[in-house]
Design an enzyme around this catalytic site. Structure first.
Site, PDB file in Angstrom:
ATOM      1  N   GLU A 166      15.087  28.970  12.832  1.00  0.00           N
ATOM      2  CA  GLU A 166      14.480  28.235  12.026  1.00  0.00           C
ATOM      3  C   GLU A 166      14.714  28.363  10.712  1.00  0.00           C
ATOM      4  O   GLU A 166      15.079  27.585   9.808  1.00  0.00           O
ATOM      5  CB  GLU A 166      13.033  28.173  12.118  1.00  0.00           C
ATOM      6  CG  GLU A 166      12.200  27.261  13.268  1.00  0.00           C
ATOM      7  CD  GLU A 166      10.920  27.198  13.210  1.00  0.00           C
ATOM      8  OE1 GLU A 166      10.434  27.945  13.780  1.00  0.00           O
ATOM      9  OE2 GLU A 166      10.253  26.373  12.572  1.00  0.00           O
ATOM     10  N   SER A 220       3.531  20.874   9.759  1.00  0.00           N
ATOM     11  CA  SER A 220       2.251  21.095  10.478  1.00  0.00           C
ATOM     12  C   SER A 220       1.319  22.388   9.720  1.00  0.00           C
ATOM     13  O   SER A 220       0.273  22.181   9.008  1.00  0.00           O
ATOM     14  CB  SER A 220       2.199  21.059  12.007  1.00  0.00           C
ATOM     15  OG  SER A 220       3.224  20.446  12.164  1.00  0.00           O
ATOM     16  N   SER A 223       5.187  27.772   6.348  1.00  0.00           N
ATOM     17  CA  SER A 223       6.302  28.801   6.142  1.00  0.00           C
ATOM     18  C   SER A 223       6.622  29.131   4.848  1.00  0.00           C
ATOM     19  O   SER A 223       6.892  28.255   4.063  1.00  0.00           O
ATOM     20  CB  SER A 223       7.312  28.787   7.075  1.00  0.00           C
ATOM     21  OG  SER A 223       6.955  29.172   8.645  1.00  0.00           O
ATOM     22  N   ARG A 235      10.976  35.913   6.000  1.00  0.00           N
ATOM     23  CA  ARG A 235       9.839  35.078   5.926  1.00  0.00           C
ATOM     24  C   ARG A 235       8.884  35.858   5.371  1.00  0.00           C
ATOM     25  O   ARG A 235       8.568  37.258   5.748  1.00  0.00           O
ATOM     26  CB  ARG A 235       9.465  34.897   7.355  1.00  0.00           C
ATOM     27  CG  ARG A 235       8.230  34.099   7.704  1.00  0.00           C
ATOM     28  CD  ARG A 235       7.972  33.668   8.949  1.00  0.00           C
ATOM     29  NE  ARG A 235       6.687  32.678   9.329  1.00  0.00           N
ATOM     30  CZ  ARG A 235       5.551  32.857   9.275  1.00  0.00           C
ATOM     31  NH1 ARG A 235       5.227  34.129   9.097  1.00  0.00           N
ATOM     32  NH2 ARG A 235       4.828  32.122   9.324  1.00  0.00           N
TER      33      ARG A 235
END
EC number: 2.7.1.33
Lengths: 398, 719
Positions: A166, A220, A223, A235
């Site tokens: 991702e 939703s 990040s 991240r």
């Protein structure tokens, strides 16, 4: 080189070398599936709520090519490009279409399509009916759904998914789209004078030297990534208070059933009836801490009172939900930016789609609470970067 | 929540030496005991629900009679709401104070003055509350106050603090949004709903997004990907409990995340949480603790305060009392007047919940002198006075609570008997019995009510309760008598010691020290003997000692110590025939001696004022003691404590100064309370000797010995 690879892989179907289709093949370094990038070129990002699909439509197809193009492929191309809606829930964001793009030596248009994740089985079913697997192309997908639906693709659609990371896809997608621009316009923009509603305006931003960058992806959930260079990103954190929370709470509080409906309600509401502001507690600014009277002291704080609960409208509640979630994302993003020592924050993700209220509020909040030190940036293709990254993954890896 | 300052009159036993010149001292008591009224400054904090304000104001009015209070300080929303009512009812002017300033002042105050103020919450532990040792330096810290919104404040010193951030998603969001979603109006009820719900029905988890394959990503599938992410549909019903739970997780996680981001930015690893969202609610303490652990990867600790609900009021009061400078004093919690920390689960102890609905109290007594660490403590930040944590050790807790229950009737009887001339002594003794009994019952159910439960806290609570009903010193007459008897034996004991050879004498000295320690009215096994055998004496005590004395490890053979600090235990034979000959020996060797006795009475422990008289008497008989006193080689000091135990981190400042000045290099701690129940594991920077006779068979059993076994622990610090 390519030949050698293919000869080794005896289990691949025999190739029709008379076809001038663009194809490449190699092992995917991530999930070691075989990637064969015959047309059609897709990139999929299967999120918790929405599936984002980008489709590259080649416009430089020669007459000869057209003639040889297999029927299935042609019908897919026609179906996708001649419609703007698919079934009852699929939508092509026509306004985002990128025209005359050159990708891997081919010229064409990039289309942006979305549909709800819960329609994923129907999508796979359709792929199966259209004999997608006979096209021998690889579907590159990212997002949690790439894992969740992997088995379904295999069993229902006879398709092997190439699962891509991702973060990689997101960062790759952002950088690519920003570099090609938005049909001659800037992809990236910001709000000038965010603290002044009269003078606030949307202006292009040049993201040529993007690093370091904080990338806040609001789907939703949320990040937050910090990117220091093309290959160095991580991240930082995430929060579960994201677009899903806004929409989920709105459904419970107002009975609405679509994100658009929720936003529409929010645009007509007044959150100050629902929230307790600093001035509601202190009568004005709280000077000891330098807090302005208009700042929200307690989200939904007024709803502790029965009378006030009875006097608010659904629109007020939707607005308060939107403000609460947005402010919170802004606040966490600001703290991450401070901790990472980064002063540019790019907000992406489908929560921001048709959501000017949140974008302006993010711009405002970042500017105000950082005393002008932080800049909020936005991108026109909001939620599609993961899908774009997946498409690039398909072409890059070969 | 109200705070007021009062001066409380209570009775104190005073001892005063008679003028014995020219009298036959044989038939006279050694000294006079009188009971006097003493005025102590006491801080009262009363917490109540707003509906009870009238009752509360009446209560205060009744207790305000003797004070000269003119202004009452108020903070919080109620300060605005009830200003007029308070002014009218009490005839006092109400001053409104800044909430956050008060909160921080109050926080600093409790962190400094109340041991076991701070605790961490442990989810899956028998003892949910883990109390922390007070660090000598409380700054800097982060205070996260979760009221209707969230304030994050960095506190750097007494007067320096900074609002570094906040969030609008706080207790008000839980309450307001919760009320909208569940139609449940009360905060407590919402929490109850939440504790029964399943958030996974409402939240979108990582495994919902990833399917079963999340393991491959190194993510936990149970992480929440999107709060309320499953409620994005108009046609499904969700249970109230599930929504409340999801909301609770959402808010707690969010606060924890922001707090961690701020802690990281400011490089802090301690966060104290307060505000009504947290106040006594294990449910929220648990979710906040979880969130802090998760977001800081265990690097930051979520901490809670036992008196969190009182901080604002304490601060408001302190601000009002700035001219009295309360911060220059040390304060001690009065266990008798304070209601403890509320129960963990609202379901388990509904009785206490109801009580807390009316009002809760905290009382702090101003101590005469500031208390500080013993300078000889190796590491004050890790020093824990108590040997056994009864909150942790359920078996030990059961035993000791029963032990104190069984001893209670006797204590009450003795208290009544100690004041034969008082008409209401019986009645007060019964009230004392009732109060302490109730405290013990509370502690059975909530061991952590007053911090870590220890034998010390049980003993101290008993002393506080006795004081509360004006039994300042039930053993005063016993002590007086025993001191008189022991003094008469002093010379013969010294003579017999002097007739011994060096080695024998050292052995006899230590045996005497230990035998003297048998005389402890606090130990039931002993008081039973003493009650039934009035003739029980020093020689009988020596014969009771278990086992043959080992040869002494104590290096009395080497070069003499510079200065010895001795913490004495009991009156009578213990101090006079046990400790003093030992003191005398040390003095003869050229070692200076600081003899530390309790400031106030506790059981039959010798008090500082008694020690002055006793020493004076001994000096009159003994030239060694006499010259040592005169030359200030023997110094008498008070500990600052009125406990049968000893907390080396809260000692009289004068004692600490003297210890430093005289370069003390030996510490002797005597008695069960001071050397076993507390300080058994205390590590000092100099040589130390801990000795006691175990006068409790259960404890003896636990330590692997028999009753009247001897503890003789000589420790040399590792270089």
């Amino acid at each position: 080189m390519v030949m050698a690879l293919i000869q080794e892989s005896f289990f691949l179907p025999p190739l029709d070398f008379s076809s001038s289709q663009t194809w490449k093949s190699c092992r995917c370094p991530a999930c070691s599936c075989w990637i064969t990038s015959f047309f059609p070129w897709f990139g999929l990002d299967i999120g918790g709520t929405l599936v984002k699909l980008v489709y590259f439509e080649p416009k430089d197809i020669t007459a000869e090519e057209e003639e040889e193009e297999v029927e299935n492929l042609k019908s897919i191309r026609k179906y996708l490009t001649s419609n703007v809606a698919y079934g009852s829930t699929g939508i092509r964001d026509v306004h985002l279409e990128l025209k005359d793009l050159t990708l891997c030596g081919r010229k064409g248009n990039l289309h942006f399509i979305r549909f709800p994740t819960h329609d994923m089985p129907a999508f796979i079913q359709m792929g199966s009916e259209k004999h997608f697997s006979s096209l021998h192309t690889t579907l590159c997908a990212t997002g949690g759904g790439a894992y969740k639906f992997e088995q379904d693709f295999l069993t229902m659609g006879d398709l092997e998914l190439c699962k891509l990371d991702e973060l990689d896809c997101l960062v790759k997608g952002v950088l690519y789209i920003d570099s090609v621009g938005f049909n001659g316009h800037s992809e990236c923009y910001y709000f000038e004078n965010p603290t002044d509603p009269e003078r606030c305006q949307k202006l292009p931003f040049n993201l040529e030297n993007p690093y370091p960058l904080l990338l806040v992806n609001i789907g939703s959930g949320v990040s937050i990534l910090a990117a220091y260079s093309k290959d160095n990103y991580k991240r930082v954190t995430g929060t579960s208070l994201g677009g899903g929370t806004f929409f989920g709470l709105c459904c419970l509080l107002t009975g609405c059933s679509t994100f658009e409906e929720a936003l529409e309600m929010a645009s007509h509401g007044d959150s100050t009836k629902v929230d307790k502001l600093v001035r509601d507690i202190y009568g004005g600014d709280y000077e000891r801490f330098g807090l302005p009277g208009w700042a929200v002291a307690s989200s939904f704080g007024n709803m502790m009172s029965k009378e006030k609960r009875e006097s608010v409208s659904k629109e007020d509640l939707a607005r308060a939900t939107l403000i609460t979630i947005t402010n919170n994302i802004g606040s966490i993003a600001r703290m991450c930016a401070l901790n990472e020592n980064i002063n540019r924050v790019v907000f992406v993700g489908n929560f921001l789609r048709i959501n000017t209220i949140s974008m302006r509020l993010l711009a405002y909040a970042l500017d105000y609470w950082s005393k002008g030190q932080l800049k909020a940036l936005f991108l026109e293709h909001e939620g599609y970067f993961g899908a774009v990254g997946a498409l690039l993954g398909l072409l890059d890896s070969a | 929540m109200l705070a007021y300052y009062s001066t409380v009159q209570h009775k104190v036993a005073r001892v005063r030496s008679f003028d014995h010149s020219g009298k036959d001292i044989d038939n006279e008591p050694l000294y006079e005991i009188s009971v006097q009224e003493e005025i102590t400054a006491r801080l009262h904090f009363i917490k109540f629900e707003n509906t009870y304000i009238e009752t509360c104001l009446d209560f205060i009015k009744d207790h305000l009679v003797n004070t000269e209070t003119k202004v009452i300080k108020a903070t919080g929303g109620g300060a605005y709401k009830f200003k007029d009512l308070i002014e009218k009812k009490l005839g006092l002017k109400v001053d409104k104070e800044d909430v956050m300033t008060c909160l921080i002042k109050g926080c600093n105050f409790v962190l400094r003055n109340i041991p076991h103020e701070v605790f961490a919450y442990q989810k899956d532990s028998d003892t949910e509350f883990r109390f922390q040792t007070n660090h000598p330096n409380i700054f800097p810290y982060l205070l996260v106050n979760i009221g209707s919104g969230v304030s994050i404040v960095k506190v750097e010193s007494e007067d320096k603090f900074e609002w570094i951030g906040g969030s609008s998603i706080g207790g008000g969001t839980f309450w307001g949004l919760g009320a909208l979603l569940t139609k449940t109006k009360k905060f407590d009820e919402l929490l109850q709903l939440a504790s029964k719900g399943q958030h996974t029905n409402v939240d979108m988890l990582v495994k919902d997004v990833y399917g079963g394959a999340y393991q491959t990503l190194g993510l936990s599938g149970n992480l929440i990907a999107s709060s309320f992410g499953k409620s994005t549909t108009a046609d499904k019903e969700f249970s109230k409990e599930d929504m409340a739970k999801s909301l609770l997780h959402m808010i707690s996680n969010d606060i924890g995340q922001l707090a961690c981001l701020h802690a990281k930015l400011h490089n802090l690893d301690k966060i104290y949480f307060g505000g009504f969202f947290i106040r006594g609610h294990p449910v929220t303490m648990r979710t906040i603790t979880y969130s802090i652990n998760f977001f800081s990867k265990g690097e930051v600790q979520a901490l809670f305060l036992r008196h969190e609900g009182y901080l604002g009021a304490i601060g408001a009061f302190l601000k009002g009392a700035e001219q009295d400078n309360p911060n220059q004093y040390s304060w001690g919690e009065n266990y008798a007047g304070s209601s403890g920390l509320m129960s963990t689960s609202p379901d388990v102890y509904p009785m206490q919940r109801t009580r807390s609905g009316t009002f809760d109290m905290l009382e702090m007594d101003r101590l005469e002198r500031p208390l500080v660490n013993l300078p000889l403590l190796k590491d004050p930040s890790t020093y824990i006075p108590d040997t056994v944590d009864l909150t942790d050790d359920a078996m030990a807790r059961k035993y000791w609570l029963t032990c104190f229950e069984e001893a209670l009737d006797g204590v009450a009887k003795r208290a009544a008997a100690s004041q034969p001339d008082s008409v209401d002594a019986q009645e007060r003794a019964e009230k004392f019995r009732q109060k302490y009994w109730n405290k013990l019952q509370t502690l059975r159910q909530q061991p952590f009510a007053y911090g870590t439960l220890t034998v010390r806290s049980l003993l101290d609570t008993r002393e506080h309760c006795l004081n509360e009903f004006n039994f300042p010193d039930p053993y005063s007459k016993v002590k007086q008598k025993e001191n008189g008897i022991a003094l008469k034996c002093f010379q013969s004991v010294i003579e017999s010691l002097d007739s011994l050879g060096w080695e024998e004498r050292q052995f006899a000295l230590v045996k005497g020290l230990l035998a003297g320690n048998v005389f402890d009215w606090g130990a039931k096994a002993v008081s039973d003997v003493l009650e039934s055998e009035p003739q029980f004496g020093f020689e009988e005590a020596k014969s009771k000692l278990q086992g043959k004395g080992r040869s002494l490890d104590l290096d009395l053979d080497g070069p003499p110590h510079k200065c010895a600090l001795i913490f004495a235990d009991n009156s009578g034979i213990d101090i006079i025939l046990g400790v003093f000959p030992f003191v005398r020996e040390l003095l003869s060797r050229g070692t200076e001696v600081i003899l530390a006795c309790n400031s106030g009475p506790a059981l039959n422990d010798v008090t500082y004022s008694e020690s002055l008289i006793v020493t004076e008497r001994i000096a009159a008989m003994d030239p060694v003691i006499h010259s040592a006193l005169r030359d200030e080689k023997l110094l008498l000091v008070q500990t600052g404590s009125s406990s049968p135990c000893l907390d080396l981190s809260r000692l009289d400042q004068g004692l600490a100064v003297l210890v430093r000045e005289r370069q003390t290099d030996l510490v002797v701690i005597e008695g069960m309370g001071r050397a076993i129940h507390t300080n058994y594991y205390a590590v000092l920077r100099c040589e130390s000797l801990k000795l006691a006779v175990i006068k409790n068979s259960w404890l003896a059993d636990r330590l692997g010995g028999k009753i009247f076994s001897v503890i003789f622990k000589y420790e040399v610090p590792c270089k």
